[in-house]
Each structure stands twice: as structure tokens, then as C-alpha cells.
Design a protein around this motif. Structure first.
Motif, PDB file in Angstrom:
ATOM      1  N   ARG A 236       0.867  -1.191   0.000  1.00  0.00           N
ATOM      2  CA  ARG A 236       0.000   0.000   0.000  1.00  0.00           C
ATOM      3  C   ARG A 236       0.890   1.222   0.000  1.00  0.00           C
ATOM      4  N   ASN A 237       0.727   2.046  -0.994  1.00  0.00           N
ATOM      5  CA  ASN A 237       1.513   3.268  -1.099  1.00  0.00           C
ATOM      6  C   ASN A 237       0.601   4.446  -0.738  1.00  0.00           C
ATOM      7  N   PRO A 238       0.847   5.105   0.395  1.00  0.00           N
ATOM      8  CA  PRO A 238      -0.033   6.204   0.813  1.00  0.00           C
ATOM      9  C   PRO A 238      -0.028   7.387  -0.160  1.00  0.00           C
ATOM     10  N   ARG A 239       0.997   7.481  -1.023  1.00  0.00           N
ATOM     11  CA  ARG A 239       1.051   8.573  -1.992  1.00  0.00           C
ATOM     12  C   ARG A 239       0.280   8.272  -3.273  1.00  0.00           C
ATOM     13  N   LYS A 240      -0.193   7.030  -3.417  1.00  0.00           N
ATOM     14  CA  LYS A 240      -0.902   6.634  -4.635  1.00  0.00           C
ATOM     15  C   LYS A 240      -2.305   6.149  -4.292  1.00  0.00           C
ATOM     16  N   GLU A 241      -3.285   6.662  -5.006  1.00  0.00           N
ATOM     17  CA  GLU A 241      -4.638   6.147  -4.849  1.00  0.00           C
ATOM     18  C   GLU A 241      -4.813   4.995  -5.833  1.00  0.00           C
ATOM     19  N   ARG A 242      -5.329   3.872  -5.362  1.00  0.00           N
ATOM     20  CA  ARG A 242      -5.512   2.700  -6.219  1.00  0.00           C
ATOM     21  C   ARG A 242      -6.646   2.930  -7.206  1.00  0.00           C
ATOM     22  N   TYR A 243      -6.498   2.369  -8.387  1.00  0.00           N
ATOM     23  CA  TYR A 243      -7.565   2.382  -9.385  1.00  0.00           C
ATOM     24  C   TYR A 243      -8.507   1.208  -9.123  1.00  0.00           C
TER      25      TYR A 243
ATOM     26  N   TYR B  29       0.362  -5.333   2.465  1.00  0.00           N
ATOM     27  CA  TYR B  29       1.173  -4.799   3.565  1.00  0.00           C
ATOM     28  C   TYR B  29       1.334  -3.298   3.455  1.00  0.00           C
ATOM     29  N   ASP B  30       1.614  -2.717   4.605  1.00  0.00           N
ATOM     30  CA  ASP B  30       1.837  -1.280   4.719  1.00  0.00           C
ATOM     31  C   ASP B  30       3.099  -1.103   5.568  1.00  0.00           C
ATOM     32  N   ASP B  31       4.244  -1.451   4.988  1.00  0.00           N
ATOM     33  CA  ASP B  31       5.512  -1.438   5.700  1.00  0.00           C
ATOM     34  C   ASP B  31       6.617  -1.435   4.645  1.00  0.00           C
ATOM     35  N   LEU B  32       7.856  -1.392   5.069  1.00  0.00           N
ATOM     36  CA  LEU B  32       8.970  -1.516   4.146  1.00  0.00           C
ATOM     37  C   LEU B  32       9.018  -2.942   3.611  1.00  0.00           C
ATOM     38  N   THR B  33       9.245  -3.085   2.325  1.00  0.00           N
ATOM     39  CA  THR B  33       9.263  -4.407   1.696  1.00  0.00           C
ATOM     40  C   THR B  33      10.271  -5.333   2.364  1.00  0.00           C
TER      41      THR B  33
END
Length: 157
Positions: A38-45, A70-74
Motif C-alpha cells: 500500500r503506497n499512501p502517496r498513490k490512490e488505487r484504481y 502490507y503497509d511497511d517496508l518491503t
């Protein structure tokens, strides 16, 4: 020791190119975890839950494949999952330049992780999630690029 690879990405959407990397990765690894970051800077399509479901269905006959979000470092997610490998696909040199820097940072965070790059199969190289999103947004048929069927976009022309 089980050879586990994490295949990270936004997968918005997950394409036949991604599927190809996973299937080829299964020849190298005992388990492949598809990790939707999950990238907080990108809204999913495409909604995250929908994509998880579609990917799980596409791999229902492959018990060595699982899907997580996930919402963490890879690198941290890989360590937590017991994955000593990060699996990535490369379409071109631009992908390599981008991925090389990320792989260095991941190795800094988790020094036991190795990034394994697979070159995209030639017939799948032109496929990208951004192109598919654009086609779908304007009502074009995209199923030939995906390992599952999508509903037509409600705003399609």
C-alpha cells in the motif's frame, strides 16, 4: 530450509506479465508470496480487496503461491515472512535502473535478502499496469492482458 520469495508490487492491476514472473519463480522457489504494498502517496484504481481476490483465484491451483497486502517496508515484510529472496521482473533498462536502487536499499535494511530479477518474456514486455488502467478507464477490453476477467468500467465510452 524452504526457499521463499516475496514478489512485491502495487499490482494495480496484476497482469499476465506479473503472472509469468510468479510461474517462472515457482521453478526457483518453494513458495512465492505476492505482496501488494500500500503506497499512501498513490490512490488505487482497482480496490485492494478486489485485486487480492482476483489474484488468489488466478492461482487457486498453485498451493505454493499466496497473496498478502502490507503497509511497511518491503524488506521488513520479507524478513517477517521468512522470505530470503525478493522476486522482480524487468521489462527494460529503465526498470533495471529503478529496481537496482531499491534492491540496494532492501539489502541495507535486511542484509540476508537477495533480489532476483527475471527478464520479462518478450511477448509480455509491452504490458504495464498503467497502460491497462488507461485502457480500462476508457472502456477498452483488457482481459487479454490479465489472468482473470474484469467488469467493464462503469464510466467507459
Amino acid at each position: 530450509m524452504k526457499r521463499i520469495a516475496l514478489f512485491p508490487g502495487s499490482f494495480d492491476p496484476f497482469t499476465k506479465g506479473h503472472e509469468d514472473i510468479v510461474l517462472r519463480g515457482l521453478r526457483l522457489f518453494d513458495e512465492v508470496i505476492i505482496g501488494i504494498g500500500r503506497n499512501p502517496r498513490k490512490e488505487r484504481y482497482f480496490p485492494l480487496e478486489q485485486m487480492i481476490h482476483l489474484i488468489e483465484e488466478a492461482f487457486r491451483d498453485y498451493p505454493a503461491v499466496r497473496v498478502i497486502s502490507y503497509d511497511d517496508l518491503t524488506a521488513s515484510v520479507a524478513r517477517e515472512a521468512g522470505a530470503r529472496f525478493l522476486l522482480r521482473g524487468l521489462r527494460n533498462t529503465t526498470d533495471f535502473e529503478y529496481e537496482n536502487g531499491i534492491s540496494q536499499v532492501n539489502r541495507y535494511i535486511y542484509d540476508e535478502v537477495e533480489t532476483v530479477f527475471l527478464i520479462t518474456s518478450p511477448h509480455l514486455a509491452p504490458i504495464s499496469s498503467s497502460i491497462i488502467r488507461e485502457l480500462h478507464r476508457y472502456g477498452q477490453q483488457v482481459d487479454e492482458f490479465l489472468p482473470y476477467k474484469l467488469e467493464a468500467h462503469p464510466l467507459g465510452h
